[in-house]
Scaffold this active site. Structure first.
Site, PDB file in Angstrom:
ATOM      1  N   GLU A 195      24.425  -3.543 -31.842  1.00 57.27           N
ATOM      2  CA  GLU A 195      22.993  -3.249 -31.971  1.00 57.27           C
ATOM      3  C   GLU A 195      22.823  -1.755 -32.192  1.00 57.27           C
ATOM      4  O   GLU A 195      22.965  -0.944 -31.280  1.00 57.27           O
ATOM      5  CB  GLU A 195      22.224  -3.660 -30.715  1.00 57.27           C
ATOM      6  CG  GLU A 195      20.716  -3.445 -30.889  1.00 57.27           C
ATOM      7  CD  GLU A 195      19.990  -3.212 -29.577  1.00 57.27           C
ATOM      8  OE1 GLU A 195      18.987  -3.894 -29.338  1.00 57.27           O
ATOM      9  OE2 GLU A 195      20.406  -2.326 -28.800  1.00 57.27           O
ATOM     10  N   GLU A 222      18.667  -5.472 -19.234  1.00 57.16           N
ATOM     11  CA  GLU A 222      19.520  -4.416 -19.784  1.00 57.16           C
ATOM     12  C   GLU A 222      19.227  -3.048 -19.163  1.00 57.16           C
ATOM     13  O   GLU A 222      18.131  -2.518 -19.337  1.00 57.16           O
ATOM     14  CB  GLU A 222      19.300  -4.328 -21.304  1.00 57.16           C
ATOM     15  CG  GLU A 222      20.073  -3.226 -21.988  1.00 57.16           C
ATOM     16  CD  GLU A 222      19.714  -3.080 -23.459  1.00 57.16           C
ATOM     17  OE1 GLU A 222      20.373  -2.286 -24.151  1.00 57.16           O
ATOM     18  OE2 GLU A 222      18.765  -3.755 -23.912  1.00 57.16           O
TER      19      GLU A 222
END
Length: 280
Positions: free
Chosen positions: A242, A148
């Site tokens: 998230e 990520e």
């Protein structure tokens, strides 16, 4: 596309005592719960798997990369601890039948410095050495590592899709792909839909977050463009919200969460789900 939500929305760290969250996730209508593994010993993994199976909830697994889990650290014992943590999480993901384990695998969140080119090269080399080892374990377990990119305020190593592609392609494993978090992309990418198109088959997981990490659909992201780009590349992974409802002190500092991002975690989860379901 399956729609999911992270345990971070309600609690940090997630533990067996937090299992009531799983019923909330199901009742709202989510397909996936993303388990944030801060401390593995806090969670009864067999019970978690059983409950999620009974609720017909799929699972994905994400990591929490504090300063003691940095595979590019100058200190060899920290690099070793970071690799051990990644491998532990891969094994957890395999046991829970999660297709991915995702996060900023390459460094610690909140590690931001202006360093020399020589030091950058050395840290990148340490990172690559450990990613090669992690990828071999991922290949054996059949779980995909999802790397990520983070924004410039949370890391100085991988901020953009281009940087992530370069690192992932250098490792060259079919079990090392890329996770795109639209919150970070909003800061670092010129055009999020174009960055999705560039990723193509390398994109294995999406964290669908608003520009301020608040409720999806309440900010200024180009959600229609994002949706069209994901469809154009044939994306079949999950879209997971998230954000951080009650972050630990370490997490709040690393992610710069200083104020509530919605009226409540439940409201964010319910309204976010309704928006993503309608849009995607």
């Amino acid at each position: 596309m399956n729609i999911g939500i992270s345990t971070f929305v309600w609690v940090s760290p997630f533990s067996t005592a937090s299992f009531d969250v799983l019923r909330k996730v199901k009742d709202i209508g989510y397909d996936v719960v993303e388990i944030a593994v801060e401390y593995r010993d806090l969670i009864d993994w067999a019970a978690l798997k059983r409950i999620c199976r009974d609720l017909a909830l799929n699972i994905t697994v994400s990591g929490a990369f504090g300063m003691d889990r940095d595979i590019s650290s100058e200190r060899p014992e920290i690099r070793a601890n970071g690799l051990s943590y990644i491998i532990d999480c891969l094994e957890i993901a395999s046991e829970l039948e999660s297709p991915v384990f995702g996060g900023p695998l390459y460094s610690a969140v909140g590690k931001t410095r202006l360093v020399s080119e020589a030091q950058k090269r050395q840290e990148r080399q340490w990172c690559l050495e450990n990613l090669h080892q992690a990828a071999r374990r991922a290949e054996a377990l059949g779980v995909t590592l999802a790397l990520e990119p983070l924004n410039r305020f949370e890391t100085d190593m991988v901020n953009t899709v281009d940087q992530a592609i370069e690192l992932v392609d250098e490792v060259g494993s079919e079990r090392l792909k890329i996770l795109l978090d639209t919150f970070h992309s909003n800061i670092e990418e010129k055009n999020i839909p174009k960055s999705i198109t560039k990723l193509g088959g390398r994109l294995v997981h999406v964290q669908a977050n608003e520009n301020d990490r608040g409720t999806p659909g309440t900010g200024h992201l180009d959600w229609i463009g994002i949706c069209d780009a994901l469809r154009a590349i044939g994306y079949r992974g999950s879209l997971v919200i998230e954000t951080f409802g009650e972050p630990s002190k370490e997490l709040a500092r690393a992610a710069s969460i200083w104020r509530p991002l919605a009226a409540s975690a439940d409201e964010l989860a319910e309204e976010g789900f309704a928006f993503l379901k309608k849009t995607f």
